[in-house]
Motif scaffolding. Structure first.
Motif, PDB file in Angstrom:
ATOM      1  N   ARG A  75       0.820  -1.205   0.000  1.00 49.25           N
ATOM      2  CA  ARG A  75       0.000   0.000   0.000  1.00 49.25           C
ATOM      3  C   ARG A  75       0.862   1.267   0.000  1.00 49.25           C
ATOM      4  N   ASN A  76       1.875   1.262   0.847  1.00 52.07           N
ATOM      5  CA  ASN A  76       2.717   2.450   0.965  1.00 52.07           C
ATOM      6  C   ASN A  76       3.497   2.694  -0.324  1.00 52.07           C
ATOM      7  N   ALA A  77       3.925   1.611  -0.974  1.00 52.10           N
ATOM      8  CA  ALA A  77       4.657   1.763  -2.231  1.00 52.10           C
ATOM      9  C   ALA A  77       3.779   2.512  -3.232  1.00 52.10           C
ATOM     10  N   ILE A  78       2.544   2.074  -3.385  1.00 48.56           N
ATOM     11  CA  ILE A  78       1.626   2.724  -4.332  1.00 48.56           C
ATOM     12  C   ILE A  78       1.383   4.179  -3.919  1.00 48.56           C
ATOM     13  N   ASN A  79       1.131   4.380  -2.634  1.00 49.95           N
ATOM     14  CA  ASN A  79       0.861   5.754  -2.161  1.00 49.95           C
ATOM     15  C   ASN A  79       2.046   6.685  -2.417  1.00 49.95           C
ATOM     16  N   LEU A  80       3.250   6.106  -2.478  1.00 51.93           N
ATOM     17  CA  LEU A  80       4.455   6.924  -2.668  1.00 51.93           C
ATOM     18  C   LEU A  80       4.994   6.872  -4.100  1.00 51.93           C
ATOM     19  N   THR A  81       4.241   6.256  -5.020  1.00 49.62           N
ATOM     20  CA  THR A  81       4.561   6.189  -6.465  1.00 49.62           C
ATOM     21  C   THR A  81       5.536   5.083  -6.876  1.00 49.62           C
ATOM     22  N   LEU A  82       5.790   4.145  -6.013  1.00 53.08           N
ATOM     23  CA  LEU A  82       6.680   3.037  -6.403  1.00 53.08           C
ATOM     24  C   LEU A  82       5.827   1.865  -6.907  1.00 53.08           C
ATOM     25  N   PRO A  83       5.915   1.526  -8.217  1.00 52.92           N
ATOM     26  CA  PRO A  83       5.113   0.409  -8.718  1.00 52.92           C
ATOM     27  C   PRO A  83       5.552  -0.929  -8.109  1.00 52.92           C
ATOM     28  N   VAL A  84       4.570  -1.755  -7.795  1.00 51.09           N
ATOM     29  CA  VAL A  84       4.854  -3.066  -7.184  1.00 51.09           C
ATOM     30  C   VAL A  84       4.019  -4.129  -7.888  1.00 51.09           C
ATOM     31  N   LEU A  85       4.644  -5.228  -8.248  1.00 50.21           N
ATOM     32  CA  LEU A  85       3.925  -6.332  -8.872  1.00 50.21           C
ATOM     33  C   LEU A  85       4.113  -7.595  -8.044  1.00 50.21           C
ATOM     34  N   THR A  86       3.012  -8.285  -7.801  1.00 51.87           N
ATOM     35  CA  THR A  86       3.090  -9.568  -7.110  1.00 51.87           C
ATOM     36  C   THR A  86       3.220 -10.655  -8.178  1.00 51.87           C
ATOM     37  N   CYS A  87       4.202 -11.528  -8.018  1.00 50.87           N
ATOM     38  CA  CYS A  87       4.404 -12.558  -9.033  1.00 50.87           C
ATOM     39  C   CYS A  87       5.029 -13.804  -8.404  1.00 50.87           C
ATOM     40  N   PRO A  88       4.178 -14.778  -8.031  1.00 52.61           N
ATOM     41  CA  PRO A  88       4.735 -16.027  -7.497  1.00 52.61           C
ATOM     42  C   PRO A  88       5.670 -16.659  -8.537  1.00 52.61           C
ATOM     43  N   GLY A  89       6.827 -17.088  -8.108  1.00 50.49           N
ATOM     44  CA  GLY A  89       7.787 -17.713  -9.028  1.00 50.49           C
ATOM     45  C   GLY A  89       8.851 -16.755  -9.537  1.00 50.49           C
ATOM     46  N   ILE A  90       8.749 -15.481  -9.161  1.00 52.29           N
ATOM     47  CA  ILE A  90       9.662 -14.475  -9.715  1.00 52.29           C
ATOM     48  C   ILE A  90      11.117 -14.721  -9.305  1.00 52.29           C
ATOM     49  N   ARG A  91      11.321 -15.329  -8.139  1.00 52.11           N
ATOM     50  CA  ARG A  91      12.716 -15.515  -7.691  1.00 52.11           C
ATOM     51  C   ARG A  91      13.482 -16.496  -8.562  1.00 52.11           C
ATOM     52  N   GLN A  92      12.746 -17.469  -9.111  1.00 54.36           N
ATOM     53  CA  GLN A  92      13.412 -18.405 -10.018  1.00 54.36           C
ATOM     54  C   GLN A  92      13.537 -17.797 -11.417  1.00 54.36           C
ATOM     55  N   PHE A  93      12.681 -16.844 -11.704  1.00 59.73           N
ATOM     56  CA  PHE A  93      12.567 -16.295 -13.057  1.00 59.73           C
ATOM     57  C   PHE A  93      13.623 -15.229 -13.351  1.00 59.73           C
ATOM     58  N   ALA A  94      13.996 -14.489 -12.309  1.00 65.40           N
ATOM     59  CA  ALA A  94      14.925 -13.367 -12.541  1.00 65.40           C
ATOM     60  C   ALA A  94      16.124 -13.458 -11.613  1.00 65.40           C
ATOM     61  N   HIS A  95      17.268 -13.056 -12.101  1.00 70.04           N
ATOM     62  CA  HIS A  95      18.500 -13.113 -11.308  1.00 70.04           C
ATOM     63  C   HIS A  95      19.238 -11.791 -11.386  1.00 70.04           C
ATOM     64  N   MET A  96      20.156 -11.584 -10.482  1.00 69.56           N
ATOM     65  CA  MET A  96      20.846 -10.304 -10.413  1.00 69.56           C
ATOM     66  C   MET A  96      21.503  -9.951 -11.750  1.00 69.56           C
ATOM     67  N   GLY A  97      21.229  -8.764 -12.189  1.00 68.27           N
ATOM     68  CA  GLY A  97      21.841  -8.299 -13.441  1.00 68.27           C
ATOM     69  C   GLY A  97      20.976  -8.501 -14.666  1.00 68.27           C
ATOM     70  N   ASP A  98      19.889  -9.309 -14.553  1.00 71.53           N
ATOM     71  CA  ASP A  98      18.994  -9.494 -15.707  1.00 71.53           C
ATOM     72  C   ASP A  98      18.317  -8.174 -16.058  1.00 71.53           C
ATOM     73  N   ARG A  99      17.974  -8.059 -17.330  1.00 73.57           N
ATOM     74  CA  ARG A  99      17.179  -6.894 -17.750  1.00 73.57           C
ATOM     75  C   ARG A  99      15.709  -7.304 -17.804  1.00 73.57           C
ATOM     76  N   ILE A 100      14.860  -6.536 -17.134  1.00 74.46           N
ATOM     77  CA  ILE A 100      13.452  -6.907 -16.989  1.00 74.46           C
ATOM     78  C   ILE A 100      12.571  -5.809 -17.565  1.00 74.46           C
TER      79      ILE A 100
END
Lengths: 146, 417
Positions: A75-100
């Motif tokens: 909630r606070n992220a949205i109220n402060l303009t930081l976009p947030v996406l919930t995505c189960p499985g994201i930790r396996q999907f993306a790794h440090m340095g990837d371009r998203i």
């Protein structure tokens, strides 16, 4: 409780987590990351302060994608303009340095490094409206002036 | 119709027939609590926005509870500022010294009513759910939204249902039940969900007990706890009795669970996590330096009565100190009138001014290196009540008083007969 100074707080974000940022003012921001990939219950706990999300913004973070969020931080992220996406499985999907690349409304997330796509939960139009207004307070002011 | 209790409360407030989980709505706020912890930020932001009036100041309650009486010049200055801002914005419900108390307690003392939308700038604002309100914690931006527009945005939560049946055994009380309810579902299940808590055990609890459960549910990371408002809730709040609103029998829940209250025993949250709940028996005999009975969770009359029941005519163990903090001036006055405060003082308790104090790591009553505290509060994070090198166990007022009496962690059932 002090007033929020996002830039000042952002100077010390992820200092404990990222050795390259340790003990270095603005260290994380200098590394140039702008998307945070996170696990479950991002932000943790149940704390009624907005400072953690403000600090991320101050450190140059422009999007957080997590397996799940704690309700205050979502909630606070949205109220402060930081976009947030919930995505189960994201930790396996993306790794440090990837371009998203991510579509905030549809929730589609593309890993441009691995050429893979995953579906997250998009933000509601209402949330996007708050973000586009420059945050909840700006959103309120804009409406108050109308 | 197949609505959960929280869906019914929201739909009722919006004058709509139905409402669906996940829907984002703008919800009118009937009661708003702002405390001194974030109050300065809220009021100075409002001033910076150039706003010099708020909507319906009579629904706002400002609590000076994290630093009461002011324990530093900085805190005193902040209170001066808050006082000025309340005068400027015509907010009259302010917990000045003399009618002070922990904000959450002031919110349930002749203010919030069943079925209202009641929020507060603090995590444990979930507590007003014990009265049958839809209540949850918010932050400064949300508070400003409520002050300026009268509304806040809310994503309608999905619901979990917990049915609690059977009588609690002697010596096992609402606090023990509240700790048990933190781990009924997997951790992830609670996030952003409304936890509907029903059953004959809940019906028999006094409002003081229900408030403990709705307060503690914040620690499960839920959005709120919802209770049916019954005759007790209406009587407690002084509101005229209205129809009982309950969930439809075919309401849809993410998950449901049943708890058999007869099987419960005294429980503790072990260091350093609230959800680290285990039977008290595993910790029996651990030496205790400080006992704290108070806070928005357990600083009400029923808690003080439980402590007095254990300590009446006896003395706090040598080497152990007992701090008692009634949740509000009203509670303190009533406990004094009933002789409870006298009983506790004769046993060796120190009575402190109603405030959050040690529970929030503020002001007096902190614990030092290597110390162990048994506390009736709602958080036991490392360093929460003082030293980082200290252990905090959370339990009921019975359990806390038993530790004060013996100087070590003790099953209160051994002292009750």
């Amino acid at each position: 409780m002090q007033e929020m100074d996002a830039a000042a707080m952002g100077n010390w974000v992820f200092e404990d987590l990222e050795p390259r940022a340790e003990g270095m003012q603005g260290g994380f921001k200098l590394l140039g990351f702008d998307i945070v990939i996170a696990g479950k219950n991002f932000g943790c706990g149940n704390k009624s302060v907005e400072h953690p999300m403000a600090a991320l913004i101050g450190a140059g973070v422009r999007l957080v994608i997590a397996e799940s969020f704690s309700r205050y931080n979502y909630r606070n992220a949205i109220n402060l303009t930081l976009p947030v996406l919930t995505c189960p499985g994201i930790r396996q999907f993306a790794h440090m340095g990837d371009r998203i690349s991510a579509n905030l409304l549809s929730g589609e997330i593309i890993n441009m490094t691995s050429n893979q796509t995953i579906q997250g939960d998009g933000l509601s139009e209402f949330a996007l409206k708050i973000i586009a207004s420059g945050g909840l307070l700006e959103h309120i002011m804009a409406r108050a002036k109308r | 119709m197949s609505a959960t209790l929280v869906e019914k409360l929201i739909a009722r407030r919006l004058n709509r027939d139905t409402i669906a989980p996940g829907e984002i709505i703008e919800l009118p706020v009937d009661r708003l609590m702002i405390n001194d912890y974030v109050g300065c930020v809220a009021f100075s932001t409002l001033a910076k926005m150039g706003l010099d009036r708020i909507l319906r100041p009579e629904r706002v309650l400002v609590a000076l509870d994290h630093s009461m009486p002011a324990f530093s010049v900085d805190a005193a200055d902040k209170q001066v500022f808050i006082r000025q801002q309340c005068a400027r914005l015509e907010i009259e419900n302010v917990g000045f010294l003399g009618k002070h108390g922990i904000g959450h307690q002031l919110m349930v003392e002749d203010f919030t009513r069943p079925y209202e939308i009641a929020v507060g700038t603090d995590s444990h604002a979930t507590m007003y759910g014990g009265l049958g309100a839809f209540s949850f914690g918010i932050t400064v931006s949300d508070a400003i939204s409520a002050l300026v527009t009268g509304n806040i945005w809310v994503k309608v939560p999905e619901s979990l249902k917990i049915q609690v049946n059977g009588s609690l055994p002697i010596g096992v009380v609402a606090k023990d039940l509240s700790l048990a309810l933190l781990n009924v579902f997997d951790s992830d299940r609670y996030i952003y969900r409304a936890v509907e808590i029903v059953g004959e055990t809940i019906d028999t609890l006094n409002i003081d007990g229900r408030l403990i459960i709705s307060n503690m549910i914040a620690e499960a990371d839920a959005k709120c706890a919802v209770f049916e408002a019954d005759a007790k809730a209406f009587a407690f709040t002084g509101a005229p009795i209205q129809d009982c609103i309950s969930a439809d029998s075919d309401a849809i829940y993410v998950d449901q669970a049943y708890v058999d209250a007869t099987q419960l025993e005294p429980l503790l949250s072990y260091p350093h996590s609230v959800k680290n709940v285990k039977p008290l028996s595993y910790a029996k005999g651990i030496s205790v330096d400080q006992v704290f009975i108070g806070s928005c969770t357990n600083g009400r009359l029923e808690d003080l009565q439980q402590a007095a029941e254990i300590l009446k005519g006896k003395k706090v163990a040598k080497g152990t100190r007992l701090i008692v903090v009634p949740a509000s001036q009203t509670v303190a006055r009533e406990a004094t009138r009933l002789g409870i405060i006298g009983t506790l003082m004769e046993a060796g308790a120190a009575i402190m001014t109603s405030s959050c104090c040690s529970c929030a790591g503020h002001g007096p009553g902190l614990i030092g290196n290597g110390e162990c505290c048994v506390s009736t509060t709602n958080r036991n994070f490392q360093g929460r009540m003082g030293s980082m090198d200290a252990d905090i166990f959370l339990g009921s007022a019975y359990t806390a008083a038993a530790a004060a009496l013996t100087g070590h962690i003790t099953d209160p059932r051994e002292l009750l007969y």
